[in-house]
Structures are given as structure tokens and as C-alpha cells.
Design an enzyme around this catalytic site. Structure first.
Site, PDB file in Angstrom:
ATOM      1  CG  HIS A 121      -1.917  -1.205   1.109  1.00 14.64           C
ATOM      2  ND1 HIS A 121      -3.053  -0.986   0.557  1.00 14.64           N
ATOM      3  CD2 HIS A 121      -1.763  -2.280   1.900  1.00 14.64           C
ATOM      4  CE1 HIS A 121      -3.715  -2.299   0.733  1.00 14.64           C
ATOM      5  NE2 HIS A 121      -2.860  -2.944   1.515  1.00 14.64           N
ATOM      6  CG  ASN A 146      -7.656  -4.691   0.213  1.00 11.35           C
ATOM      7  OD1 ASN A 146      -6.897  -3.735   0.241  1.00 11.35           O
ATOM      8  ND2 ASN A 146      -7.317  -5.926   0.587  1.00 11.35           N
TER       9      ASN A 146
END
Length: 484
Positions: free
Chosen positions: A52, A125
Site C-alpha cells: 500500500h 480493500n
């Protein structure tokens, strides 16, 4: 224009010329402004996230629209119309900080609620599932998504070798290589808590819960070709789109919804399906557990400084407030440790003192000192004496009575008995004919970079999910190999 100063507030009379011995030098060490400026410049970067790393973020609000107090005593849900400040960080997962926003990749959806009982972080997510069910394999998986240690290049062989030997990944792989693998920016995609969490009511009773964030902008995805084109012409496409929309007053919104399962329902559903309700590679079918509306999430304020707010944002699923709880989900249990530990490494021991991470309610702990200790507790006690009065009413932490555990401690591997194929096959059959063709072509293009044994092994998984799925990929690979 504000007068320039050093970090210590001392006026800087000249920011254009170094102090030198005569007009031609040499430069003198006594020029502290020069030294401070160069020293800080050398230290401007903090370690990027291993996963990320590339992200965007914004502040906003969550507004309750429906009553769920029968499930939870959490104060942020206590009244219809109640608002809570939020911060949401979007991200791609596998790429480095400078990678393109449009790469085929899951998207992170990490949401913080600044509640009156402290920060609640829901870290998920844009997919309801994941590639793995046990956190012990997470570092191995991420290594396959990064760079080959010899060539320093991305490796299709590493990726597909791992996936082909981990059929539990098939459901998420199917999502990733569908059109949902390249969303059109961050505003036009759904978000999910992904893991199973729990809600706890006033009596300490628990239900299991899945969190859903349904985009009110409508789902929009990029074709594979358009995603590649944008990666070359505008690699910051999603960042630009989000920032400009908010700056222009076009505030993105999501409908916040939950699926709820009590323990009696869980037992019956697991017996009927053979699936584990806490398995992150599975979804709870909405025909069995319909979505229940909760509220509206809106993003309405861009950060004033990207580094201060987005890069230093330090979220962790271990941050929950009374009325919320965890579950036995193995991936979640690993992340309860790993996320906070990553922030301690990246941002520092006192990262919670930074404005983006600081709770909006008063906080009182006995943590002291360490680097960058901004809120250091003043004269308050830095210890808590032993109290021998017995456990508090309601069990441990947050009035949570806990859940029943059974069996001896050990390492249990159920993968050989688990069903990795049914949900992936159902997802394939739900796709339109065009969606199936796009999925197959996307997979074949990526899988063609793996060796023959890996391709055959992976095709075997597709065939078990649905014969048309496997044959379609095999035929597409044949066409690529023959230049058709």
C-alpha cells in the site's frame, strides 16, 4: 508573505546565498541555515510502506441513517443523523510509491472514524476477499508481487507459481483479473472491511459482521488497454481525480452497509456449505445474509499537506472502540499485530501524537518518552498499581465477553479439505459474456509469462472452478503462443 525562519524560529535573512570566506568561497560551517536545510533534505523521506505504498487520502464524515443499536452499543451509531469525522486512505497494494495508479492490483480502503470513544480503524480493500486465509503466508505472497531479487524486475513466474500452488487464491485472482482489477479512480469503486469483524450490544452479546461501502458515484472500471495508456500518460490519475473532485465540491459518497450473522446462523451455514465464516477467501452470499443499510460516508476535505496526513496516516485494525470487536479470522489476527508494528517502524514510537492519527477525544495512557513525544502525559502518573478486585463486569476489554475456543494449541492445515473452487466458479458464471472474455484475456496475457508447468497447474484450478473458465484460458494462451 510570511518571513522565513529556521525550524527553531530564528529569522533567515538570506535564503539565496551561502556564507563563504570571500565571494568565491569556501563555504563556512557556521552557516547553520545551510547545514539545517541540507540535513533535513537528506532525511525528508520516511520508509515507504512495504504494501500500500502509493496512496491518496481525504477527510470526511460518516452520518448514521439507519438504527443498528440492536447489534452494537458503539456510540457513533447511537442516533440517526449523528455525524463522525473520518479519514480515508486509498492505495494500490503491490507497487512502489512512484508506481502508476492504474495498475492491475487490489485497492486499499483504509477508513478511520474519530469517535468520542477513540479512533476506530476499519482497514480493508475494494474486494470482499483476499488471496490468503493465514497471515503466516502474507510475507511470502507479497514477495512474489514485488521484484525478483536477482533481476530487480517484476516476475510473472513468481506470481503465478505462488498462486498455482495456493488454490485458496483462486477467488481473489478471478476478481483481480476481471474489470474490477482496474477501477476508474477511487471514487467509482466499492470498499469492504473484507475480514469478519463483530458487533457487541449493551448486554455483551456478539454478532459477526461484514462491512460494505457501496459507491454512490456508480461503478466504473478501465479496460486493460486504457489502464496501460493512463499508466504512461498520467500515472497519478486516481490521485488527480480524487483531489480535483473534492476541490470542486463534487464530494464522493458511499452507502455504508453490513451483513450480520449470529453464532446459531454461523453453525448452520457452515454445516450446510462446508465453508468457514472466518475464511477471508470466502464471501457470505447476500442471498443468505442480506446487506443492511447503516449510513452514508462522504469525503469533503482534501489534506492541506500530503505528507503530514496521507503519508503519515497510521491505521491499524487493532483500533476498535466499545461496541465493536474482532473475530477468529486468521488473517485479521495477524494484522492486529502487523499493522501497528509497521507504523512503529515507519513513523515512530509516538506516531499516534501526529494530528492525522491523534484521537479527537481526550486520551489518557501511561506511555512515556521515546522519540518525538509530543503529548507526554504531563504530571500524570506513568504507572497503574496492581488492583486485586477481580475482573470487571462483562468480561474482558470493551465489555466483550469473548468467544468460545476449543482444541489443543497447534498448527492446523485444512487446505487439502477446503473448497477453493465453488465461489470462484459462481463468480465466473455471474459475469456477462464480455466480462468472461475480458477476464480470460487478462489472465492469459499475465499467465503467458510463466513456465509451462506453472501454466498447466493454474489452468487445472480454473477447470475445477468451471470447465469453460479453464478451457477459455487454455485457448487464449494457445493463441498468444502462436501469435494469433
Amino acid at each position: 508573505m510570511t518571513d522565513l525562519t529556521t525550524a527553531s524560529g530564528i529569522p533567515v535573512p538570506d535564503n539565496q546565498n551561502s556564507i563563504t570566506a570571500g565571494p568565491r568561497g569556501p563555504v563556512l560551517l557556521q552557516d547553520f541555515h545551510l547545514i539545517e536545510k541540507l540535513q533535513h533534505f537528506n532525511r525528508e523521506r520516511i520508509p515507504e510502506r512495504v504494501v500500500h505504498a502509493k496512496g491518496s487520502g481525504a477527510y470526511g464524515s460518516f452520518t448514521v441513517t439507519h438504527d443498528i443499536t440492536r447489534y452494537t452499543k458503539a456510540k457513533l451509531f447511537s442516533a440517526i443523523g449523528k455525524q463522525t469525522e473520518t479519514f480515508l486512505r486509498f492505495s494500490t497494494v503491490g507497487g512502489e510509491k512512484g508506481s502508476a495508479d492504474t495498475e492491475r492490483d487490489p485497492r486499499g480502503f483504509a477508513l478511520r472514524f474519530y469517535t468520542e470513544d477513540g479512533n476506530w480503524d476499519l482497514v480493508g480493500n475494494n474486494t470482499p476477499t483476499f488471496f490468503l486465509k493465514d497471515g503466516i503466508k502474507f510475507p511470502d505472497f507479497i514477495h512474489t508481487q514485488k521484484r525478483d531479487p536477482q533481476t530487480n524486475l517484476k516476475s510473472a513466474q513468481m506470481m503465478w507459481d505462488f498462486w498455482s500452488r495456493a488454490p485458496e487464491s483462486l477467488h481473489q485472482v478471478t476478481i483481480l483479473f476481471s474489470s474490477r482489477g482496474t477501477p476508474d479512480g477511487y471514487r467509482h469503486m466499492d470498499g469492504f472491511g473484507s475480514h469478519t469483524y463483530s458487533l457487541i450490544d449493551e448486554q455483551g452479546q456478539r454478532v459477526w459482521v461484514k462491512w460494505h461501502f457501496k459507491t454512490l458515484q456508480g461503478i466504473k472500471n478501465l479496460s486493460a488497454a486504457e489502464a496501460v495508456r493512463l499508466a504512461g500518460t498520467d500515472p497519478d490519475y486516481a490521485q488527480r481525480d480524487l483531489f480535483n473532485a473534492i476541490a470542486g465540491g463534487d464530494y464522493p459518497r458511499w452507502s455504508v452497509e453490513i451483513q450480520v450473522m449470529d453464532d446459531e446462523q454461523r453453525t448452520a451455514w457452515e454445516a450446510r456449505t462446508g465453508w468457514d465464516a472466518f475464511d477471508l477467501t470466502k464471501v457470505w452470499p447476500q442471498g443468505d445474509f442480506p446487506r443492511i443499510p447503516v449510513g452514508i460516508l462522504e469525503l469533503n476535505r482534501n489534506p492541506d499537506n500530503y505528507h503530514a496526513d496521507v503519508e503519515q496516516a497510521a491505521l491499524s485494525p487493532s483500533n476498535i472502540v466499545p461496541g465493536l470487536g474482532y473475530s477468529p479470522d486468521k488473517m485479521l489476527q495477524a494484522r492486529l499485530f502487523a499493522y501497528h508494528d509497521a507504523q512503529l517502524y515507519r513513523v515512530g514510537t509516538n506516531h499516534q501524537h501526529l494530528p492525522v492519527n491523534r484521537p479527537r477525544c481526550p486520551f489518557h495512557n501511561q506511555q512515556r518518552d521515546g522519540a518525538m513525544a509530543i503529548a507526554n502525559g504531563g504530571a500524570a502518573a506513568n504507572y497503574d498499581p496492581v488492583r486485586a478486585g477481580g475482573p470487571a463486569a462483562g468480561g474482558f476489554g470493551h465489555g466483550d465477553a469473548g468467544w468460545q475456543v476449543e482444541g489443543a494449541a497447534g498448527r492446523y492445515d485444512t487446505r487439502a479439505l477446503d473448497d477453493h473452487y465453488t465461489q470462484a466458479g459462481k463468480l465466473f458464471r455471474l459475469l456477462s459474456d464480455d466480462g468472461k472474455r475480458e477476464l480470460i484475456e487478462n489472465i492469459a496475457a499475465a499467465l503467458s509469462g510463466a513456465d509451462a508447468a506453472t501454466r498447466d497447474r493454474q489452468i487445472g484450478h480454473f477447470l475445477r472452478a468451471d470447465p469453460a473458465y479453464g478451457h477459455g484460458v487454455a485457448e487464449a494462451l494457445y493463441r498468444i503462443a502462436n501469435g494469433a
